[in-house]
Design an enzyme around this catalytic site. Structure first.
Site, PDB file in Angstrom:
ATOM      1  N   CYS A 157      -2.603  -1.714 -10.249  1.00 24.73           N
ATOM      2  CA  CYS A 157      -2.815  -0.328  -9.827  1.00 24.73           C
ATOM      3  C   CYS A 157      -3.467   0.474 -10.955  1.00 24.73           C
ATOM      4  O   CYS A 157      -2.977   0.454 -12.088  1.00 24.73           O
ATOM      5  CB  CYS A 157      -1.496   0.317  -9.428  1.00 24.73           C
ATOM      6  SG  CYS A 157      -1.687   2.016  -8.839  1.00 24.73           S
ATOM      7  N   ASN A 195      -7.479 -11.123  -2.833  1.00 29.75           N
ATOM      8  CA  ASN A 195      -7.384  -9.798  -2.227  1.00 29.75           C
ATOM      9  C   ASN A 195      -8.650  -9.015  -2.562  1.00 29.75           C
ATOM     10  O   ASN A 195      -9.244  -9.216  -3.611  1.00 29.75           O
ATOM     11  CB  ASN A 195      -6.136  -9.097  -2.778  1.00 29.75           C
ATOM     12  CG  ASN A 195      -6.018  -7.645  -2.360  1.00 29.75           C
ATOM     13  OD1 ASN A 195      -5.831  -6.771  -3.198  1.00 29.75           O
ATOM     14  ND2 ASN A 195      -6.131  -7.358  -1.088  1.00 29.75           N
ATOM     15  N   GLY A 196      -9.042  -8.119  -1.653  1.00 21.80           N
ATOM     16  CA  GLY A 196     -10.157  -7.227  -1.925  1.00 21.80           C
ATOM     17  C   GLY A 196     -11.332  -7.427  -0.989  1.00 21.80           C
ATOM     18  O   GLY A 196     -11.979  -8.468  -1.030  1.00 21.80           O
ATOM     19  N   GLY A 197     -11.587  -6.449  -0.122  1.00 26.35           N
ATOM     20  CA  GLY A 197     -12.765  -6.468   0.715  1.00 26.35           C
ATOM     21  C   GLY A 197     -12.784  -7.504   1.810  1.00 26.35           C
ATOM     22  O   GLY A 197     -13.841  -7.766   2.390  1.00 26.35           O
ATOM     23  N   ARG A 232      -6.387  -2.570   3.584  1.00 29.41           N
ATOM     24  CA  ARG A 232      -6.677  -1.520   4.551  1.00 29.41           C
ATOM     25  C   ARG A 232      -7.246  -2.031   5.856  1.00 29.41           C
ATOM     26  O   ARG A 232      -7.106  -1.392   6.895  1.00 29.41           O
ATOM     27  CB  ARG A 232      -7.586  -0.481   3.896  1.00 29.41           C
ATOM     28  CG  ARG A 232      -6.752   0.467   3.046  1.00 29.41           C
ATOM     29  CD  ARG A 232      -7.440   1.022   1.860  1.00 29.41           C
ATOM     30  NE  ARG A 232      -6.493   1.890   1.150  1.00 29.41           N
ATOM     31  CZ  ARG A 232      -5.552   1.439   0.324  1.00 29.41           C
ATOM     32  NH1 ARG A 232      -5.419   0.155   0.085  1.00 29.41           N
ATOM     33  NH2 ARG A 232      -4.721   2.283  -0.270  1.00 29.41           N
ATOM     34  N   MET A 291       0.847  -1.195   0.000  1.00 29.76           N
ATOM     35  CA  MET A 291       0.000   0.000   0.000  1.00 29.76           C
ATOM     36  C   MET A 291       0.880   1.242   0.000  1.00 29.76           C
ATOM     37  O   MET A 291       1.670   1.444   0.923  1.00 29.76           O
ATOM     38  CB  MET A 291      -0.927  -0.014   1.223  1.00 29.76           C
ATOM     39  CG  MET A 291      -1.987  -1.105   1.172  1.00 29.76           C
ATOM     40  SD  MET A 291      -3.062  -1.155   2.635  1.00 29.76           S
ATOM     41  CE  MET A 291      -2.002  -2.027   3.795  1.00 29.76           C
TER      42      MET A 291
END
Length: 339
Positions: A108, A219-221, A242, A26
């Site tokens: 990205c 990856n993701g959520g 995050r 990140m």
């Protein structure tokens, strides 16, 4: 189609096991101070650097860009770029610096990245990605992996996604980190690209069924132990972004759940960081560069706001040291008692 060994030539025996849980690269967040904290919280997870452009690795200040504490291992270097020869040089340098993995960013969506012809737009050029992967693998014995999206813009074709994976896998990439959303290259900001395109985990799960010889990380959520458990029923590993940063204690809970070991309390974990903090302060690092990564340690807990407030107001002051973190812990404890 023959697939390469997912753990071949790894310099770190912990590397293969770490695939089950990792923390995403990140920008502006996963610097060396953040990674030391995350390693303390999650002794078994795989950590990633911020994305570094291959040209910067070759020509820039390598200590600033590539330096890391040995405690971070297994840690992977994520590269941005699209020129195979330049990627090969950067991969070789990364391997020489001791990274356990070299990861190529194909996910990205930012305008700056697109202008440089790398990141998510590379999903439209699978042959170029494959050429880059082949060059990187030839330059270093360290495993070379790819982080990608499901596609770009309104692409809804699973077969196109699979063809991208197959083309890159044929060049020697055995591990794919799949951010299970499309990347919109026009009309959405990078933040919106993490939230607006719908998640389609089923594509990553289908990829694992269709290509069982590949290592597929999702990856993701993903933001809870239940979500991690659901993903691991279909894929080889999960990558948190995050959620791990804003609620770092979640990372500790997951590491214990997946790998075993004692569940430590938040204050004890923070105090275990003291030798690192004091060594960095002695080396001239300002406290604020470290404490910004621990602000979420008491996320959702009584006293969490007081913890953040003490650090946010005091860490930027001249002479701020470890005492400030003890003050933050005291403020947190007082609020918890009052609650």
């Amino acid at each position: 189609m023959p697939m390469p060994d997912t753990a071949a030539n790894s310099p770190d025996p912990r590397y293969a096991a770490s695939a089950r849980l990792s923390v995403a690269p990140m920008m502006d967040w996963t610097d060396r101070h953040c990674r030391v904290l995350h390693r303390l919280l999650a002794p078994h997870a795989r950590l990633y650097t911020e994305m570094v452009h291959a040209n910067a690795v070759v020509l820039g200040d390598r200590e600033r860009l590539l330096g890391f504490d040995p405690v971070e291992q297994p840690v992977a270097l994520q590269l941005g770029g699209s020129e195979p020869a330049l990627l090969a040089q950067a991969a070789r340098i990364g391997g020489e610096w001791g990274y356990a993995e070299i990861n190529l960013n194909c996910g990205c969506p930012s305008d700056r990245v697109q202008a440089g012809r790398f990141g998510a737009c590379l999903m439209r050029e699978p042959a170029l990605v494959a050429e880059g992967v082949a060059a990187m693998r030839a330059a270093t014995p360290v495993p070379v992996t790819v982080k990608c999206r499901l596609g770009v813009d309104d692409d809804q074709d699973y077969e196109r996604f699979l063809a991208f994976i197959d083309t890159v896998a044929a060049a020697g990439c055995a591990t794919f980190v799949v951010h299970a959303r499309n990347a919109w290259l026009q009309g959405l900001s990078p933040k919106e690209n993490r939230e607006v395109p719908p998640l389609r985990y089923e594509w990553a799960w289908q990829l694992k069924r269709d290509r069982p010889g590949l290592q597929v990380l999702v990856n993701g959520g993903i933001a809870s132990p239940e979500a991690v458990e659901a993903q691991l029923a279909h894929a080889d590993g999960v990558m948190l972004g995050r959620a791990a940063y804003h609620d770092p204690y979640l990372l500790h809970r997951l590491d214990v759940a997946l790998y075993g070991g004692p569940l430590r309390d938040r204050a004890g974990l923070l105090r275990a960081l003291r030798p690192y903090v004091e060594a960095q302060l002695a080396a001239g690092v300002a406290l604020k560069h470290i404490t910004r990564h621990v602000l979420g340690l008491f996320h959702g807990q009584p006293g969490g706001r007081a913890f953040r407030q003490v650090l946010s107001e005091g860490a930027h002051r001249d002479g701020a040291g470890w005492t400030l973190l003890e003050q933050a812990l005291d403020a947190t404890a007082q609020r918890r008692v009052a609650a």
